[in-house]
Design a protein around this motif. Structure first.
Motif, PDB file in Angstrom:
ATOM      1  N   ALA A 106     -74.625 118.551  70.156  1.00  0.00           N
ATOM      2  CA  ALA A 106     -73.307 118.552  69.578  1.00  0.00           C
ATOM      3  C   ALA A 106     -73.133 117.188  69.128  1.00  0.00           C
ATOM      4  N   LEU A 107     -73.424 116.155  69.921  1.00  0.00           N
ATOM      5  CA  LEU A 107     -73.020 114.746  69.488  1.00  0.00           C
ATOM      6  C   LEU A 107     -73.840 114.188  68.704  1.00  0.00           C
ATOM      7  N   ILE A 108     -75.411 114.642  68.764  1.00  0.00           N
ATOM      8  CA  ILE A 108     -76.186 113.893  68.031  1.00  0.00           C
ATOM      9  C   ILE A 108     -76.477 114.150  66.555  1.00  0.00           C
ATOM     10  N   GLU A 109     -76.496 115.780  66.473  1.00  0.00           N
ATOM     11  CA  GLU A 109     -76.730 116.366  65.271  1.00  0.00           C
ATOM     12  C   GLU A 109     -75.963 115.715  64.019  1.00  0.00           C
ATOM     13  N   PRO A 110     -74.605 115.692  64.224  1.00  0.00           N
ATOM     14  CA  PRO A 110     -73.778 115.312  63.174  1.00  0.00           C
ATOM     15  C   PRO A 110     -74.177 113.737  62.460  1.00  0.00           C
ATOM     16  N   ARG A 111     -74.628 112.968  63.417  1.00  0.00           N
ATOM     17  CA  ARG A 111     -75.215 111.759  62.935  1.00  0.00           C
ATOM     18  C   ARG A 111     -76.466 111.865  61.971  1.00  0.00           C
ATOM     19  N   LEU A 112     -77.388 112.520  62.692  1.00  0.00           N
ATOM     20  CA  LEU A 112     -78.729 112.911  62.071  1.00  0.00           C
ATOM     21  C   LEU A 112     -78.348 113.739  60.558  1.00  0.00           C
ATOM     22  N   ALA A 113     -77.541 114.564  60.671  1.00  0.00           N
ATOM     23  CA  ALA A 113     -77.349 115.526  59.599  1.00  0.00           C
ATOM     24  C   ALA A 113     -76.324 114.696  58.586  1.00  0.00           C
ATOM     25  N   ARG A 114     -75.470 113.813  58.891  1.00  0.00           N
ATOM     26  CA  ARG A 114     -74.743 112.947  58.031  1.00  0.00           C
ATOM     27  C   ARG A 114     -73.409 113.779  57.807  1.00  0.00           C
ATOM     28  N   ARG A 115     -72.861 114.238  58.650  1.00  0.00           N
ATOM     29  CA  ARG A 115     -71.714 115.173  58.666  1.00  0.00           C
ATOM     30  C   ARG A 115     -70.645 114.810  59.498  1.00  0.00           C
ATOM     31  N   PRO A 116     -69.548 114.935  59.325  1.00  0.00           N
ATOM     32  CA  PRO A 116     -68.214 114.603  60.335  1.00  0.00           C
ATOM     33  C   PRO A 116     -68.397 115.254  61.661  1.00  0.00           C
ATOM     34  N   MET A 117     -68.128 114.446  62.886  1.00  0.00           N
ATOM     35  CA  MET A 117     -68.328 114.975  64.198  1.00  0.00           C
ATOM     36  C   MET A 117     -67.220 116.128  64.093  1.00  0.00           C
ATOM     37  N   SER A 118     -67.580 117.359  64.506  1.00  0.00           N
ATOM     38  CA  SER A 118     -66.636 118.389  65.133  1.00  0.00           C
ATOM     39  C   SER A 118     -65.799 118.157  66.344  1.00  0.00           C
ATOM     40  N   GLY A 119     -64.485 118.389  66.120  1.00  0.00           N
ATOM     41  CA  GLY A 119     -63.666 117.847  67.448  1.00  0.00           C
ATOM     42  C   GLY A 119     -64.041 118.845  68.410  1.00  0.00           C
ATOM     43  N   ARG A 120     -64.267 120.065  68.156  1.00  0.00           N
ATOM     44  CA  ARG A 120     -64.756 121.029  69.142  1.00  0.00           C
ATOM     45  C   ARG A 120     -65.909 120.652  69.989  1.00  0.00           C
ATOM     46  N   GLU A 121     -67.053 120.128  69.265  1.00  0.00           N
ATOM     47  CA  GLU A 121     -68.068 119.786  69.996  1.00  0.00           C
ATOM     48  C   GLU A 121     -67.966 118.485  70.722  1.00  0.00           C
ATOM     49  N   LEU A 122     -67.213 117.594  70.313  1.00  0.00           N
ATOM     50  CA  LEU A 122     -66.697 116.373  70.943  1.00  0.00           C
ATOM     51  C   LEU A 122     -66.129 116.724  72.255  1.00  0.00           C
ATOM     52  N   GLY A 123     -65.254 117.655  72.178  1.00  0.00           N
ATOM     53  CA  GLY A 123     -64.323 118.244  73.280  1.00  0.00           C
ATOM     54  C   GLY A 123     -65.422 118.893  74.278  1.00  0.00           C
ATOM     55  N   LEU A 124     -66.516 119.578  73.787  1.00  0.00           N
ATOM     56  CA  LEU A 124     -67.458 120.069  74.738  1.00  0.00           C
ATOM     57  C   LEU A 124     -68.001 119.203  75.385  1.00  0.00           C
TER      58      LEU A 124
END
Length: 313
Positions: A106-124
């Protein structure tokens, strides 16, 4: 029995078999390096007997083959550190660390996929931190290196799982698994001479034949806990949603820890704080698919190459 109910039983049986990988890793007396090398080699040899795999390899462009080979090196490092964690600690600790893979993804995939970090995933990810603290405080000091290595293994899962998702539609699942595990086997062969200097606890000779007992367990690990659930999962995923499959797969650490308690008696080595921390981590892992939008199941490369898996595309 309806096709959907049968598929749910099949996927849970697959997850149970994957749960046995930690148990077998503890029972096999080989160090982590030869254990992983033999497991990968046996799977690759079995896949090499399938004509479909060779046709798939020839159909892939060279650039894609190299991409899958690079991912295979990460798979090898994941397995090496996973079984290293088992040897340094125990099966329950290693399985708990694998539960962190969903959070790391949840924390690494957004960086590799070049998409914004999800607030829900960060909260997780933040919600899991108290559980990690309890787990660390609930094991003997001698097992702390095992937790560190296990967490590193979970990071490898997050990285190669996210990379696999980007390439998931470009190759046949069996072909991709053969390429990745074949490249992983080669990487471990090249790494073997350096292991006594880098990680002496993981090192061991590769070409020395295992004992009869270890050879039997290795065959079970490679065939019954890798190829068999891979094939069954391919069938089951045709009849169930990605959400249902994800939820079942996220239960793997539960199965692994329960098996470790029943078969290895590991509850005597760990404190109640450890299990409270495990409960917090697993709660976050099980909540993950609930806060994520259910999507169609992707190809199942990850099912064949990891103990901790995320099959949603």
């Amino acid at each position: 029995m309806s096709p959907t109910a049968k598929a749910q039983l099949q996927i849970h049986f697959c997850v149970l078999l994957w749960g046995f990988t930690a148990i077998l890793g503890k029972l096999i007396t080989l160090p982590a390096l030869p254990l992983v090398w033999w497991r990968m080699l046996l799977v690759v040899v079995a896949l090499a007997l399938v004509p479909r795999v060779w046709r798939g390899v020839r159909a892939l462009p060279p650039r894609l083959r190299w991409a899958y080979a690079g991912i295979g090196v990460l798979v090898a490092l994941h397995w090496l550190t996973f079984y290293g964690a088992i040897k340094l600690a125990n099966a329950s600790v290693a399985a708990t660390c694998m539960a962190l893979a969903t959070v790391f993804t949840a924390l690494i995939e957004p960086r590799l996929a070049r998409r914004p970090m999800s607030g829900r995933e960060l909260g997780l990810g933040i919600a899991v931190l108290p559980g990690v603290a309890l787990v660390v405080g609930g094991v003997p000091a001698g097992m702390l290196p095992g937790i560190a290595v296990g967490a590193l293994s979970a990071v490898f899962v997050a990285v190669f799982g996210s990379l696999n998702k980007r390439l998931v539609d470009h190759g046949d699942p069996l072909t991709v698994t053969a390429l990745e595990l074949g490249a992983g086997t080669v990487a471990l062969t090249l790494l073997a001479p350096l292991m006594p200097m880098l990680f002496p606890a993981f090192a061991g000779p590769l070409l020395v034949a295992p004992s009869t007992w270890d050879a039997l367990l290795l065959l079970l690990l490679a065939l019954a806990c890798t190829l068999l659930p891979f094939a069954l999962a391919l069938v089951a995923l045709r009849q169930m949603s990605a959400f249902a499959a994800q939820l079942a797969i996220n239960l793997e650490p539960v199965y692994a820890i329960a098996l470790a308690i029943v078969l290895l008696g590991e509850q005597h080595e760990l404190t109640p704080r450890f299990y409270l921390g495990v409960a917090i981590i697993l709660l976050a892992v099980l909540v993950h698919p609930l806060i994520s939008r259910p999507r169609q199941p992707a190809h199942t490369e990850l099912l064949g190459t990891a103990e901790a898996k995320d099959i949603s595309d």
